[in-house]
Design a protein around this motif. Structure first.
Motif, PDB file in Angstrom:
ATOM      1  N   PRO A   1      26.698  66.148  26.713  1.00  0.00           N
ATOM      2  CA  PRO A   1      27.823  65.213  26.606  1.00  0.00           C
ATOM      3  C   PRO A   1      28.011  64.682  25.190  1.00  0.00           C
ATOM      4  O   PRO A   1      27.052  64.307  24.514  1.00  0.00           O
ATOM      5  N   GLY A   2      29.259  64.658  24.753  1.00  0.00           N
ATOM      6  CA  GLY A   2      29.626  64.054  23.484  1.00  0.00           C
ATOM      7  C   GLY A   2      30.403  62.772  23.749  1.00  0.00           C
ATOM      8  O   GLY A   2      30.148  62.075  24.747  1.00  0.00           O
ATOM      9  N   PRO A   3      31.364  62.436  22.880  1.00  0.00           N
ATOM     10  CA  PRO A   3      32.170  61.232  23.104  1.00  0.00           C
ATOM     11  C   PRO A   3      32.850  61.259  24.469  1.00  0.00           C
ATOM     12  O   PRO A   3      33.263  62.314  24.954  1.00  0.00           O
ATOM     13  N   SER A   4      32.949  60.094  25.107  1.00  0.00           N
ATOM     14  CA  SER A   4      33.478  60.015  26.465  1.00  0.00           C
ATOM     15  C   SER A   4      34.304  58.742  26.631  1.00  0.00           C
ATOM     16  O   SER A   4      34.056  57.734  25.943  1.00  0.00           O
ATOM     17  N   ALA A   5      35.270  58.785  27.500  1.00  0.00           N
ATOM     18  CA  ALA A   5      36.080  57.601  27.834  1.00  0.00           C
ATOM     19  C   ALA A   5      36.298  57.565  29.336  1.00  0.00           C
ATOM     20  O   ALA A   5      36.526  58.603  29.955  1.00  0.00           O
ATOM     21  N   ASP A   6      36.191  56.392  29.938  1.00  0.00           N
ATOM     22  CA  ASP A   6      36.361  56.242  31.381  1.00  0.00           C
ATOM     23  C   ASP A   6      37.348  55.108  31.646  1.00  0.00           C
ATOM     24  O   ASP A   6      37.058  53.935  31.371  1.00  0.00           O
ATOM     25  N   LYS A   7      38.502  55.440  32.173  1.00  0.00           N
ATOM     26  CA  LYS A   7      39.514  54.435  32.477  1.00  0.00           C
ATOM     27  C   LYS A   7      39.187  53.668  33.753  1.00  0.00           C
ATOM     28  O   LYS A   7      39.657  52.541  33.964  1.00  0.00           O
ATOM     29  N   GLY A   8      38.392  54.294  34.626  1.00  0.00           N
ATOM     30  CA  GLY A   8      38.099  53.680  35.920  1.00  0.00           C
ATOM     31  C   GLY A   8      39.209  53.891  36.925  1.00  0.00           C
ATOM     32  O   GLY A   8      39.188  53.317  38.008  1.00  0.00           O
ATOM     33  N   ALA A   9      40.188  54.681  36.567  1.00  0.00           N
ATOM     34  CA  ALA A   9      41.318  55.004  37.441  1.00  0.00           C
ATOM     35  C   ALA A   9      41.911  56.311  36.936  1.00  0.00           C
ATOM     36  O   ALA A   9      41.489  56.846  35.899  1.00  0.00           O
ATOM     37  N   ARG A  10      42.903  56.815  37.668  1.00  0.00           N
ATOM     38  CA  ARG A  10      43.507  58.088  37.276  1.00  0.00           C
ATOM     39  C   ARG A  10      44.340  57.926  36.010  1.00  0.00           C
ATOM     40  O   ARG A  10      45.111  56.984  35.860  1.00  0.00           O
ATOM     41  N   TRP A  11      44.205  58.883  35.078  1.00  0.00           N
ATOM     42  CA  TRP A  11      45.011  58.895  33.866  1.00  0.00           C
ATOM     43  C   TRP A  11      46.391  59.499  34.160  1.00  0.00           C
ATOM     44  O   TRP A  11      46.526  60.365  35.014  1.00  0.00           O
ATOM     45  N   SER A  12      47.374  59.078  33.427  1.00  0.00           N
ATOM     46  CA  SER A  12      48.625  59.839  33.377  1.00  0.00           C
ATOM     47  C   SER A  12      48.417  60.969  32.377  1.00  0.00           C
ATOM     48  O   SER A  12      47.512  60.898  31.533  1.00  0.00           O
ATOM     49  N   PRO A  13      49.217  62.045  32.426  1.00  0.00           N
ATOM     50  CA  PRO A  13      49.057  63.110  31.440  1.00  0.00           C
ATOM     51  C   PRO A  13      49.116  62.606  29.998  1.00  0.00           C
ATOM     52  O   PRO A  13      48.320  63.029  29.159  1.00  0.00           O
ATOM     53  N   ALA A  14      50.054  61.705  29.705  1.00  0.00           N
ATOM     54  CA  ALA A  14      50.175  61.188  28.337  1.00  0.00           C
ATOM     55  C   ALA A  14      48.939  60.383  27.954  1.00  0.00           C
ATOM     56  O   ALA A  14      48.425  60.499  26.832  1.00  0.00           O
ATOM     57  N   GLU A  15      48.421  59.576  28.892  1.00  0.00           N
ATOM     58  CA  GLU A  15      47.224  58.788  28.607  1.00  0.00           C
ATOM     59  C   GLU A  15      46.014  59.706  28.400  1.00  0.00           C
ATOM     60  O   GLU A  15      45.187  59.471  27.507  1.00  0.00           O
TER      61      GLU A  15
END
Length: 301
Positions: free
Chosen positions: A266-280
């Protein structure tokens, strides 16, 4: 020599020429007893007219060592089973398997025939799997009989499997598959006393003579950096009992350099905690890529 492999029985595929031949001679010099496998085909996998396996075995015997030749097709279950059986019936045991057999059919992807894809995957990847499977079955039986071995498997990958290589989609895919197979086998076979590692060698052989056309001999020392014999010492050590505790690793060997390769993690990671939109998702991906290390370029890119 140090006798690092005294008494060990070593099977090497593709050992009639190039790297495999260098490995066989190096193991024999350290006291190993050999089964030298080679189908005797040309660079593209078509049948040849001679028996390079027997020539190498005869050279080892002439030097006072022990070796037998095996000319079967290790990309068939029958041939792979016969290979392992030859070791056990000839010497009464099996300690080390070095999977090395392979050939090339290079094409750019848009020109790569299905037959050329299948042939290269068959020999490189299936030709690793089947000897590994039959050797592992033997060692599992030994363990169940109360004779847990100090067994070793050394697989042969390539920098093409680590980074990709332009014009070698079939070869690169097969060599990447060998790395994954190595990791699985190391995890599954540990309980039977089997260590499994992979090597990505760089050396001058029939397969690489166009790539390494120059001798690359250091003028001050006479050291030929691309000689296949430079790779063999690490293979011999990995195939010996002295490598105890080393498993599931990938090494690169070239000239006098040995490198432990560090694979996907694993490298850099981001977790929104919800579903992303394609743009996000795209925006997040770009931010993560800016933090990540750039991948190495494919050979020939």
């Amino acid at each position: 020599m140090s006798g690092l492999c005294d008494g060990r029985v070593v099977v090497i595929t593709g050992a009639g020429r190039g790297l495999g031949r260098a490995h066989a001679l190096a193991f024999a010099a350290e006291g190993a007893r050999l089964v030298v496998n080679d189908l005797g085909v040309g660079l593209d996998g078509t049948p040849g007219a001679d028996s390079p396996a027997e020539r190498v075995a005869a050279q080892i015997r002439a030097a006072g060592g022990e070796a037998v030749a095996h000319g079967g097709d290790i990309a068939t279950s029958e041939g792979a089973a016969a290979l392992i059986r030859t070791a056990v019936e000839t010497y009464g045991r099996l300690d080390t398997l070095v999977n090395n057999a392979g050939f090339l059919r290079d094409r750019m992807l848009v020109n790569l025939d299905e037959d050329d894809w299948d042939a290269v995957l068959r020999v490189h990847l299936k030709g690793h799997f089947l000897p590994l499977k039959h050797a592992a079955a033997h060692w599992r039986a030994e363990t169940k009989a109360g004779r847990t071995p100090a067994a070793r498997i050394v697989n042969t990958s390539s920098g093409a499997g680590l980074l990709g290589s332009v014009g070698q989609g079939n070869y690169s895919a097969a060599k990447a598959g060998i790395i994954a197979l190595t990791l699985v086998a190391a995890a599954e076979l540990r309980r039977y006393g089997v260590q499994v590692n992979a090597l990505a060698p760089a050396a001058r052989t029939r397969m690489t003579e166009r790539t390494f056309a120059e001798t690359m001999t250091a003028p001050d020392t006479g050291f030929d950096a691309m000689a296949p014999e430079n790779v063999s010492p690490l293979v011999v050590w990995l195939g010996s009992a002295a490598s105890a505790g080393v498993t599931g690793r990938v090494f690169e060997a070239e000239g006098g350099r040995i490198t432990v390769m560090e694979g996907w993690r694993p490298g850099p990671s981001a977790d929104k905690g919800a579903r992303w939109s394609p743009a996000e998702a795209g925006e997040a991906a770009l931010k993560l890529l800016a933090q990540a290390e750039a991948p190495g370029a494919a050979y020939g890119a």
